[in-house]
Scaffold this active site. Structure first.
Site, PDB file in Angstrom:
ATOM      1  N   GLU A 226       0.737  -1.482  -0.402  1.00 30.08           N
ATOM      2  CA  GLU A 226      -0.027  -0.011   0.143  1.00 30.08           C
ATOM      3  C   GLU A 226       0.585   1.470  -0.374  1.00 30.08           C
ATOM      4  O   GLU A 226       0.316   2.030  -0.927  1.00 30.08           O
ATOM      5  CB  GLU A 226      -0.980  -0.032   1.618  1.00 30.08           C
ATOM      6  CG  GLU A 226      -2.240   1.304   0.879  1.00 30.08           C
ATOM      7  CD  GLU A 226      -3.226   1.547   2.151  1.00 30.08           C
ATOM      8  OE1 GLU A 226      -3.420   0.602   2.459  1.00 30.08           O
ATOM      9  OE2 GLU A 226      -3.441   2.424   2.469  1.00 30.08           O
ATOM     10  N   ARG A 304      -7.304   2.501  13.503  1.00 31.91           N
ATOM     11  CA  ARG A 304      -8.213   1.191  13.195  1.00 31.91           C
ATOM     12  C   ARG A 304      -8.469   0.160  14.368  1.00 31.91           C
ATOM     13  O   ARG A 304      -9.004  -0.442  14.838  1.00 31.91           O
ATOM     14  CB  ARG A 304      -8.533   0.563  11.832  1.00 31.91           C
ATOM     15  CG  ARG A 304      -8.869  -0.487  12.089  1.00 31.91           C
ATOM     16  CD  ARG A 304      -9.557  -0.911  10.073  1.00 31.91           C
ATOM     17  NE  ARG A 304      -9.650  -0.351   8.937  1.00 31.91           N
ATOM     18  CZ  ARG A 304     -10.885  -0.115   8.655  1.00 31.91           C
ATOM     19  NH1 ARG A 304     -11.770  -0.887   9.372  1.00 31.91           N
ATOM     20  NH2 ARG A 304     -11.480   0.423   7.457  1.00 31.91           N
ATOM     21  N   GLU A 706     -10.866  -8.258   3.924  1.00 29.48           N
ATOM     22  CA  GLU A 706     -10.234  -8.132   5.593  1.00 29.48           C
ATOM     23  C   GLU A 706     -10.799  -8.837   6.954  1.00 29.48           C
ATOM     24  O   GLU A 706     -10.378 -10.147   7.657  1.00 29.48           O
ATOM     25  CB  GLU A 706      -9.803  -6.906   5.815  1.00 29.48           C
ATOM     26  CG  GLU A 706      -8.492  -5.878   5.268  1.00 29.48           C
ATOM     27  CD  GLU A 706      -8.537  -4.124   5.150  1.00 29.48           C
ATOM     28  OE1 GLU A 706      -9.721  -4.126   4.721  1.00 29.48           O
ATOM     29  OE2 GLU A 706      -6.990  -4.160   6.277  1.00 29.48           O
TER      30      GLU A 706
HETATM   31 MO1  MOS Z   1      -5.034  -3.418   3.000  1.00 29.77          MO
HETATM   32  S1  MOS Z   1      -3.675  -3.312   4.361  1.00 29.77           S
HETATM   33  O1  MOS Z   1      -6.136  -1.573   4.025  1.00 29.77           O
HETATM   34  O2  MOS Z   1      -3.866  -2.316   1.897  1.00 29.77           O
END
Ligand code: MOS
Length: 750
Positions: A226, A304, A706
């Site tokens: 990410e 989160r 997730e």
């Molecule tokens: Mo995911 S852990 O939101 O790239």
């Protein structure tokens, strides 16, 4: 609808960065990284490396024409270290040579002198020394202090959950190619093409339009790409800027393991208060997140943790605080669940501790506190369309929990050296980027004049089959067969300003944009068809590559219609923008409505522990999962099973280990155990919970990436249940992963 990539995947024909045909004048990059976790750089001698034949140039921070800065949320991370290093594996220089082998030889010839500074490796040490990334965050609901006084039971405890290596099959990598006028095209294995583009522009000191990012697909990301796909691409781009030649950089596994951040280890403290009838009245938690040496995504991940600190339970009095602790480890980063799993492990531990001390089954406490309609989360969102109780009870009934529990008890009565354990794990996971401004996406659709269709979105295909879902949306709305639709690569020149493919939200956000674009096209094409068929536009529909009138198939085909639309000069391309409605969050109050919806479910895990050896097997995981109305159950169940295996790995096997000097010891697959076919649950059953689905999800098909990972937490408590059956003197502990070594110690604890 099968995964559209499966055919090329099994034939080895799918293209990844490393498969690209490269230009003949391509050079190869390699990072020179810090051999110390913390220190002052006294000197670096590149002369021997530079003198090696085939070495073209070695780049350092001095070659940065823009800003030597890659920090996203907080600008605290240089691309290349300047005067100090802050973690073992921190990039210091970038060797560019005529081959990878030459670059590797050159790296061994670099001499560096570092003056040691004190090394912090744990979050607890960091907190003691006041070493933080940013200010702590707290979510509060009700009054915990007053409430504890009125509780019949109050328990306190401590937990630890370790990090986790992403272990994407495809390591980090990129290929940067110069274009005319100083433009650069980078093919990157990134979840965040715009993040790479923006950061490259910043470091190179050029406008974003000079940098084009293209992503074909990823061999896995899991959050590890990410933000952390960015530095390699930017290094290659700097080299291209200076050399005007293509530069390729694929990290080998060893370098990737050493240099990249992982899931955050957490040390946490809890206090839980209950009434006689097991209602949780108050819960306090302090989370110490081991953020590593720079912010990366840590503040968002910490947030989160707070959002999911009460999992799927309603607790009227909550006080949770998270500290992002700055240590001398590689900056830890996004990993499937994004801090949620770490939070949920703590509340489950608190409930396990309470159950252990009171002497009841953990599930009685869980069951007494499951969320109901209109319950308030600690962050102010009111729970609606809640499936906590329905999935819990559906699992109990569908899998005959009573019988499963009786089997465990009778097995344990009859066996001394093997013990079985069982646990239930409910989940509630919020869907949306918690940073509200990130919840948007775009799609660009071209209908070509032969009737074939090209779809571009901001979604990155990383094995989760998002492209298949995008194709399904396009073909369903346009009423054509799937062979008419092609998913294009993810490219910043076609779809700009994208949020990363993350937060389980990619299919929702991009799918909604595809839907909007297709609906606009259908509207225009309906006018053309109405004219051709001399009927009212409102009774036109599109199905099976044909045009239908008032529910009856006409003789007009999709292809004929498209050709006529061309002749009538109707636009056959459409761009649409979707932004999630309703959601908002006020950080000054820590209250709001951050999630479009929640995903719920319940898993029942049974295990058998070998009480001579401390090893264990996961017998079965039986799940009832809230898919909404799944648009592709094959893909979605695949996501559940993959996430489950990953969650069980995190809770039981995968043990990241750094020594006190901050050096990664678990730096290869010989020392870092990931789940294999033998450690997978012998049975995995997944039953979709029957619900009406949720309008905020694409085609009412809920996000699935997730949430199921957290079913894996059930494995920890099932093993603990078996340990308790063997050793009555066992002092209950919460220290994940529960490796066979730790299980053995627990079995024979006196
Ligand atoms: Mo995911 S852990 O939101 O790239």
């Amino acid at each position: 609808m099968k995964n559209i990539d499966s055919f090329t995947h099994v034939r080895g024909e799918s293209l990844f960065v490393d498969d690209l045909i490269i230009r003949q004048d391509t050079l190869f990059g390699l990072c020179f990284d810090s051999p110390k976790a913390h220190g002052k750089i006294k000197s670096v001698d590149y002369s021997k490396a530079e003198a090696l034949e085939g070495v073209v140039r070695i780049f350092t921070h001095k070659d940065v024409l823009g800003e030597n800065q890659i920090g996203g949320i907080i600008p605290d991370e240089p691309l290349w270290a300047e005067d100090e290093v802050h973690f073992w594996g921190q990039p210091i220089a970038f060797i560019v040579a005529d081959s990878e082998a030459t670059a590797k030889k050159a790296r061994a010839l670099i001499d560096i002198e570092i003056e040691d500074l004190p090394v912090i490796t744990t979050a607890k040490q960091a907190k003691e020394k006041g070493s933080f990334i940013n200010a702590p965050r707290s979510f509060n609901l009700g009054d915990t202090a007053a409430s504890f006084n009125n509780c019949d039971y109050v328990f306190e405890g401590e937990t630890f959950s370790n990090g986790q290596e992403h272990l994407y099959l495809e390591t980090q990598g990129c290929y940067a190619v110069p274009q005319e006028n100083g433009n650069i095209k980078i093919t990157s294995s990134t979840q965040g093409p715009t993040q790479v583009q923006k950061t490259a522009a910043r470091v190179l000191g050029v406008a974003m339009h000079k940098i084009e990012i293209d992503v074909i697909r990823l061999g896995g990301g899991f959050g590890g790409k990410e933000d952390q796909a960015t530095p390699w691409a930017v290094m290659a781009a700097v080299a291209v800027q200076h050399l005007n030649r293509p530069v390729k950089y694929m990290l080998n596994r060893h370098d990737d393991l050493r240099m990249t951040g992982k899931r955050h280890p957490y040390s946490s403290f809890f206090k839980i208060g209950l009434t006689k009838d097991f209602k949780i009245k108050a819960f306090e938690a302090e989370f110490l997140q081991n953020s590593g040496a720079a912010a990366d995504l840590s503040p968002a991940i910490a947030e989160r943790t707070l959002f999911h600190a009460t999992n799927s339970y309603f607790i009227p009095n909550v006080k949770t605080t998270v500290y992002s602790c700055k240590t001398n480890l590689p900056p830890n980063t996004a990993f499937r669940g994004f801090g949620g799993p770490q939070g949920m492990f703590v509340i489950e531990s608190a409930i396990a501790k309470a159950a252990h001390e009171i002497g009841v089954n953990k599930r009685q406490i869980q069951e007494a506190n499951l969320l109901q309609e209109n319950d308030e989360f600690s962050y102010g969102q009111i729970a609606t369309e809640v499936q906590a109780r329905s999935s819990w009870h559906a699992a109990k009934e569908a899998y005959n929990l009573k019988k499963l529990e009786e089997d465990v008890i009778s097995f344990n009565e009859q066996n001394n050296h093997f013990k079985k354990g069982i646990s239930l794990m409910p989940i509630a996971f919020g869907i949306s980027f918690t940073n509200t401004p990130m919840n948007h996406a775009r799609a660009l659709i071209h209908i070509y004049q032969d009737g074939s269709i090209g779809v571009s979105t901001g979604a990155v295909e990383m094995g989760q089959s998002v492209n298949t879902k995008m194709l399904q949306v396009a073909k369903d709305i346009l009423g054509v067969s799937s062979d008419r639709v092609k998913l294009e690569t993810t490219n910043t020149t076609r779809v700009a300003n994208t949020s990363p493919s993350a937060a389980s939200s990619t299919a929702d956000l991009n799918g909604k944009a595809v839907r909007m674009a297709c609906e606009s096209l259908i509207d225009r094409l309906s006018n053309v068809a109405a004219g051709m068929l001399s009927v009212n536009k409102d009774i036109i529909s599109f199905k099976e590559n044909m045009i239908w009138v008032d529910g009856k198939r006409s003789d007009l085909s999709w292809n004929q219609l498209i050709m006529q639309a061309m002749l009538e000069r109707v636009a056959l391309s459409e761009n649409a923008h979707y932004a999630t409605p309703v959601i908002h969050f006020d950080k000054s109050k820590e209250k709001g409505h951050p999630f479009a919806y929640h995903v719920y479910g319940t898993a029942i895990t049974t295990v058998t522990v070998d009480c001579i050896r401390g090893i264990y097997e996961i017998d079965a995981v039986k799940i009832v999962h809230d898919f909404g109305k799944s648009m592709n159950l094959g893909i979605d169940i695949g996501q559940v099973e993959g996430a489950l295996a990953q969650g069980i790995g995190w809770m039981t096997l995968e043990e990241i280990s750094y020594n006190d000097d901050g050096r990664l010891l678990s730096n290869a697959l010989s020392t870092y155990k990931v789940p294999d076919i033998f450690s997978a649950a012998k049975t995995i059953e997944t039953i979709p919970l029957e619900t009406g689905g949720n309008q905020m999800a694409i085609f009412k098909s809920k996000a699935v990436g997730e949430p199921p990972l957290m079913y894996g937490i059930g494995a920890y408590f099932a093993i603990q249940d078996a340990v308790k059956a063997f050793n009555k003197r066992y002092t209950i502990q919460f220290h994940a992963p529960f490796t066979p070594e730790k299980v053995l110690m627990a079995l024979y604890e006196k």
